[in-house]
Design a protein around this motif. Structure first.
Motif, short mmCIF file in Angstrom:
data_model
loop_
_atom_site.label_atom_id
_atom_site.label_comp_id
_atom_site.label_asym_id
_atom_site.label_seq_id
_atom_site.Cartn_x
_atom_site.Cartn_y
_atom_site.Cartn_z
N LEU A 1 48.38 -41.50 13.29
CA LEU A 1 48.02 -41.14 11.80
C LEU A 1 47.13 -42.16 11.21
O LEU A 1 46.42 -42.00 10.13
N GLU A 2 47.14 -43.50 11.83
CA GLU A 2 46.31 -44.54 11.14
C GLU A 2 44.83 -44.14 11.77
O GLU A 2 43.90 -44.22 10.78
N ALA B 1 57.10 -44.38 6.33
CA ALA B 1 57.32 -44.99 7.59
C ALA B 1 57.69 -46.76 7.57
O ALA B 1 58.48 -47.21 8.15
N LYS B 2 56.97 -47.02 6.63
CA LYS B 2 56.92 -48.70 6.50
C LYS B 2 58.09 -48.91 5.63
O LYS B 2 58.86 -50.16 6.03
N ILE C 1 52.67 -43.15 14.29
CA ILE C 1 52.17 -43.79 13.26
C ILE C 1 50.72 -44.33 13.72
O ILE C 1 49.77 -44.16 12.64
N GLN C 2 50.55 -44.63 14.96
CA GLN C 2 49.12 -45.02 15.53
C GLN C 2 48.22 -43.97 15.51
O GLN C 2 47.00 -44.15 15.03
N TYR D 1 53.39 -40.19 4.86
CA TYR D 1 53.76 -40.50 6.20
C TYR D 1 53.91 -41.97 6.58
O TYR D 1 54.82 -42.56 6.71
N LEU D 2 52.66 -42.90 6.29
CA LEU D 2 52.63 -43.98 6.62
C LEU D 2 53.48 -44.95 5.64
O LEU D 2 54.27 -45.82 6.26
N ASN D 3 53.26 -44.67 4.25
CA ASN D 3 54.42 -45.45 3.25
C ASN D 3 55.67 -45.28 3.47
O ASN D 3 56.53 -46.33 3.57
N THR E 1 48.57 -38.38 3.68
CA THR E 1 48.89 -39.44 4.76
C THR E 1 49.47 -40.69 4.51
O THR E 1 50.34 -41.05 5.25
N GLN E 2 48.75 -41.29 3.65
CA GLN E 2 49.18 -42.64 3.21
C GLN E 2 50.74 -42.69 2.64
O GLN E 2 51.53 -43.43 2.99
N ILE F 1 59.44 -40.86 10.65
CA ILE F 1 58.15 -40.28 10.46
C ILE F 1 58.24 -38.79 11.16
O ILE F 1 57.85 -38.00 10.78
#
Length: 206
Positions: free
Chosen positions: A161-162, A91-92, A158-159, A87-89, A83-84, A97
């Motif tokens: 997934l966090e 997206a940053k 993103i929200q 997806y999230l990294n 996930t980190q 995403i």
């Protein structure tokens, strides 16, 4: 239960052997009396064996549950890293995403989802721990469905997934508490206190 029966039979045997009420029987019908005592002794051995077998089986079942929870925690850790990282990294760094999720949908570890129907969990989980598990699992299911939805914006995903990431960590903490209790590292009351704190976090993070 079996050990209680065995103890009761031992006491009965001692009473029959030592009580003056049975002096006549012990003298006149010595062979019958001895046979009866030996029969009781056989049942004592039988119930002690059943008791030991039950205790050993219980210990082995708990060990199996610990192994299952350890494996489940490894699976949760892999999901955290996925996930980190995926997806999230990504997206940053500017990746789309929604496109990533389209080709690699978000999933809950099967080991974790299947705990709900596992007999070891239903037999040995504390009720508070199982309640916390259900809360985590239900919310993870909701987050996965929302994250994979095609009509959600990238910002919304993103929200989601966090929150999903936070719940994966909470799920691991619940399992870890159960492992500690099963291994005898913490008491039931200590676990209950920690579970109350975790349950508040689970509810507040919804």
């Amino acid at each position: 239960m079996y050990i209680i029966i065995a103890v009761a039979l031992v006491l009965l045997t001692l009473f029959l052997i030592n009580s003056k009420l049975f002096d006549g029987m012990r003298t006149r019908k010595a062979r019958s009396f001895e046979f009866f005592i030996s029969l009781i002794s056989t049942f004592i051995g039988f119930f002690i064996a059943l008791s030991l077998n039950t205790i050993l089986s219980d210990i082995n079942q708990k060990k199996n549950l610990v192994k299952l929870l350890d494996a489940t925690n490894l699976s949760l850790e892999n999901s955290v890293m996925k996930t980190q990282g995926m997806y999230l990294n990504a997206a940053k760094k500017g990746a789309d995403i929604s496109e990533i999720i389209q080709y690699a949908p978000v999933e809950i570890p099967k080991l974790y989802s299947n705990l709900e129907t596992n007999s070891l969990v239903s037999d040995y989980f504390l009720s508070n721990a199982f309640q916390a598990y259900i809360l985590c699992n239900d919310n993870l299911q909701t987050f996965v469905k929302s994250a994979n939805a095609t009509n959600a914006t990238s910002e919304k995903k993103i929200q989601i997934l966090e929150k999903y990431l936070a719940y994966l960590n909470l799920a691991k903490q619940v399992n870890t508490l159960e492992v500690k209790r099963l291994n005898g590292d913490i008491s039931r009351s200590d676990e209950d206190q920690e579970l109350q704190k975790l349950t508040k976090q689970i509810i507040n993070n919804q």
